[in-house]
Design a protein around this motif. Structure first.
Motif, PDB file in Angstrom:
ATOM      1  N   GLU A  72       0.861  -1.185   0.000  1.00  0.00           N
ATOM      2  CA  GLU A  72       0.000   0.000   0.000  1.00  0.00           C
ATOM      3  C   GLU A  72       0.894   1.229   0.000  1.00  0.00           C
ATOM      4  OE1 GLU A  72      -2.705   1.954  -0.916  1.00  0.00           O
ATOM      5  OE2 GLU A  72      -3.673   0.130  -0.204  1.00  0.00           O
ATOM      6  N   ILE A  73       0.378   2.317  -0.536  1.00  0.00           N
ATOM      7  CA  ILE A  73       1.137   3.560  -0.615  1.00  0.00           C
ATOM      8  C   ILE A  73       0.175   4.737  -0.511  1.00  0.00           C
ATOM      9  CG2 ILE A  73       1.091   3.498  -3.144  1.00  0.00           C
ATOM     10  CD1 ILE A  73       3.872   4.891  -3.107  1.00  0.00           C
ATOM     11  N   ALA A  74       0.626   5.811   0.143  1.00  0.00           N
ATOM     12  CA  ALA A  74      -0.207   7.020   0.262  1.00  0.00           C
ATOM     13  C   ALA A  74       0.676   8.252   0.322  1.00  0.00           C
ATOM     14  CB  ALA A  74      -1.074   6.944   1.511  1.00  0.00           C
ATOM     15  N   ASP A  75       0.175   9.327  -0.251  1.00  0.00           N
ATOM     16  CA  ASP A  75       0.799  10.638  -0.127  1.00  0.00           C
ATOM     17  C   ASP A  75       0.194  11.284   1.114  1.00  0.00           C
ATOM     18  OD1 ASP A  75       1.723  13.237  -0.275  1.00  0.00           O
ATOM     19  OD2 ASP A  75       0.920  13.630  -2.278  1.00  0.00           O
ATOM     20  N   LEU A  76       0.927  11.232   2.227  1.00  0.00           N
ATOM     21  CA  LEU A  76       0.401  11.780   3.484  1.00  0.00           C
ATOM     22  C   LEU A  76       0.288  13.299   3.446  1.00  0.00           C
ATOM     23  CD1 LEU A  76       2.130   9.566   6.200  1.00  0.00           C
ATOM     24  CD2 LEU A  76      -0.150   9.351   5.206  1.00  0.00           C
ATOM     25  N   THR A  77       1.018  13.927   2.558  1.00  0.00           N
ATOM     26  CA  THR A  77       0.976  15.386   2.472  1.00  0.00           C
ATOM     27  C   THR A  77      -0.441  15.868   2.201  1.00  0.00           C
ATOM     28  OG1 THR A  77       3.154  15.197   1.445  1.00  0.00           O
ATOM     29  CG2 THR A  77       2.140  17.370   1.427  1.00  0.00           C
ATOM     30  N   LEU A  79      -3.089  14.452   3.260  1.00  0.00           N
ATOM     31  CA  LEU A  79      -3.964  14.046   4.361  1.00  0.00           C
ATOM     32  C   LEU A  79      -3.572  14.799   5.628  1.00  0.00           C
ATOM     33  CD1 LEU A  79      -3.709  10.203   3.682  1.00  0.00           C
ATOM     34  CD2 LEU A  79      -5.513  11.768   2.899  1.00  0.00           C
ATOM     35  N   ASP A  80      -4.488  14.853   6.582  1.00  0.00           N
ATOM     36  CA  ASP A  80      -4.174  15.434   7.891  1.00  0.00           C
ATOM     37  C   ASP A  80      -3.254  14.434   8.586  1.00  0.00           C
ATOM     38  OD1 ASP A  80      -4.161  17.013  10.137  1.00  0.00           O
ATOM     39  OD2 ASP A  80      -6.150  16.391  10.819  1.00  0.00           O
ATOM     40  N   HIS A  81      -2.013  14.817   8.808  1.00  0.00           N
ATOM     41  CA  HIS A  81      -1.027  13.869   9.316  1.00  0.00           C
ATOM     42  C   HIS A  81      -0.165  14.475  10.409  1.00  0.00           C
ATOM     43  CE1 HIS A  81       1.379  16.184   6.435  1.00  0.00           C
ATOM     44  NE2 HIS A  81       2.434  15.805   7.138  1.00  0.00           N
ATOM     45  N   ILE A  82       0.551  13.584  11.080  1.00  0.00           N
ATOM     46  CA  ILE A  82       1.526  13.962  12.108  1.00  0.00           C
ATOM     47  C   ILE A  82       2.876  13.483  11.610  1.00  0.00           C
ATOM     48  CG2 ILE A  82       2.267  13.608  14.495  1.00  0.00           C
ATOM     49  CD1 ILE A  82      -0.715  12.742  15.023  1.00  0.00           C
ATOM     50  N   GLU A  83       3.875  14.337  11.690  1.00  0.00           N
ATOM     51  CA  GLU A  83       5.220  13.938  11.296  1.00  0.00           C
ATOM     52  C   GLU A  83       6.215  14.352  12.366  1.00  0.00           C
ATOM     53  OE1 GLU A  83       7.477  16.671   8.456  1.00  0.00           O
ATOM     54  OE2 GLU A  83       5.383  17.044   7.860  1.00  0.00           O
ATOM     55  N   THR A  84       7.261  13.580  12.478  1.00  0.00           N
ATOM     56  CA  THR A  84       8.311  13.919  13.432  1.00  0.00           C
ATOM     57  C   THR A  84       9.651  13.399  12.931  1.00  0.00           C
ATOM     58  OG1 THR A  84       8.863  14.000  15.786  1.00  0.00           O
ATOM     59  CG2 THR A  84       8.112  11.889  14.929  1.00  0.00           C
ATOM     60  N   GLU A  85      10.691  14.008  13.421  1.00  0.00           N
ATOM     61  CA  GLU A  85      12.049  13.651  13.064  1.00  0.00           C
ATOM     62  C   GLU A  85      12.901  13.803  14.310  1.00  0.00           C
ATOM     63  OE1 GLU A  85      15.478  15.480  10.106  1.00  0.00           O
ATOM     64  OE2 GLU A  85      13.382  15.726   9.553  1.00  0.00           O
ATOM     65  N   LEU A  86      13.907  12.970  14.447  1.00  0.00           N
ATOM     66  CA  LEU A  86      14.837  13.050  15.558  1.00  0.00           C
ATOM     67  C   LEU A  86      16.132  13.686  15.079  1.00  0.00           C
ATOM     68  CD1 LEU A  86      15.951  12.243  18.415  1.00  0.00           C
ATOM     69  CD2 LEU A  86      16.620  10.067  17.360  1.00  0.00           C
ATOM     70  N   ALA A 155       5.970   9.474   9.768  1.00  0.00           N
ATOM     71  CA  ALA A 155       4.674  10.152   9.695  1.00  0.00           C
ATOM     72  C   ALA A 155       3.534   9.142   9.644  1.00  0.00           C
ATOM     73  CB  ALA A 155       4.623  11.038   8.444  1.00  0.00           C
ATOM     74  N   VAL A 156       2.400   9.557  10.190  1.00  0.00           N
ATOM     75  CA  VAL A 156       1.160   8.785  10.135  1.00  0.00           C
ATOM     76  C   VAL A 156       0.000   9.756   9.950  1.00  0.00           C
ATOM     77  CG1 VAL A 156       1.966   6.833  11.540  1.00  0.00           C
ATOM     78  CG2 VAL A 156       0.865   8.781  12.646  1.00  0.00           C
ATOM     79  N   GLU A 157      -1.097   9.234   9.426  1.00  0.00           N
ATOM     80  CA  GLU A 157      -2.310  10.028   9.290  1.00  0.00           C
ATOM     81  C   GLU A 157      -2.926  10.211  10.676  1.00  0.00           C
ATOM     82  OE1 GLU A 157      -6.480  10.081   6.735  1.00  0.00           O
ATOM     83  OE2 GLU A 157      -5.066   8.436   6.473  1.00  0.00           O
ATOM     84  N   ARG A 158      -3.486  11.397  10.930  1.00  0.00           N
ATOM     85  CA  ARG A 158      -4.140  11.652  12.226  1.00  0.00           C
ATOM     86  C   ARG A 158      -5.401  10.810  12.366  1.00  0.00           C
ATOM     87  NH1 ARG A 158      -2.619  15.987  15.303  1.00  0.00           N
ATOM     88  NH2 ARG A 158      -1.275  17.491  14.264  1.00  0.00           N
TER      89      ARG A 158
END
Length: 175
Positions: A72-77, A79-86, A155-158
């Motif tokens: 499966e594949i999705a453009d999260l951009t 969609l309402d999403h949460i992203e984070t980076e360390l 990232a994941v969708e909210r």
């Protein structure tokens, strides 16, 4: 435009190489890539950041769906999403800049100092890609960046929506 693509793929040798190879063969640049197994050990989640127009991203998604490993594949951009980076940052801070360093840390509650060795402070920070960039710019004014490591975007969708698959595609049998 910056885009976040999330891909579920079979967790097996060569799957990541095939996805990355498809990008490389078509001249698409990957700015950030993270991959790890999901709660289903047969499936990995790959999150990548790239830049492209709607047409380019639509083409990337269509071509990725043709890969046998992609479930499966999705453009999260979109969609309402949460992203984070360390980010782990080693910063050499002169004694006369310690006050500015402490003041800057107070502006970033998700930052924490994880090591002090001599004048070098190692800081851990999590945030979106833009927040990490802002953090780096602020601390570059306070001291000298000695070294840094960034994890790449996760990232994941909210909400309750999930990127999921019914079951892994059957593997091709060699003749």
């Amino acid at each position: 435009m910056r885009r976040i693509i999330s891909i579920l793929l079979q967790n097996e040798a060569g799957a990541l190489a095939r996805v990355a190879g498809m990008f490389s063969a078509r001249g698409y640049n990957i700015e950030s890539l993270t991959v790890a197994p999901t709660h289903d050990e047969a499936v990995s989640r790959l999150t990548l950041v790239t830049v492209g127009s709607d047409a380019v991203i639509d083409q990337i998604i269509k071509q990725s769906r043709k890969l046998i490993d992609v479930l499966e594949i999705a453009d999260l951009t979109r969609l309402d999403h949460i992203e984070t980076e360390l980010l782990i940052l080693k910063l050499d801070v002169r004694a006369d800049a310690l006050g500015a360093f402490v003041g800057a840390l107070r502006k970033y509650p998700r930052a924490q100092v994880i090591d002090i060795t001599g004048s070098v402070r190692t800081i851990e920070f999590t945030g979106s890609g833009a927040e990490v960039g802002e953090f780096l710019a602020a601390f570059a004014k306070i001291g000298d960046i000695v070294e840094l490591a960034r994890s790449g975007t996760a990232a994941v969708e909210r909400g309750p929506s999930v990127l999921s698959h019914a079951s892994p595609r059957p593997r091709l049998q060699s003749a």
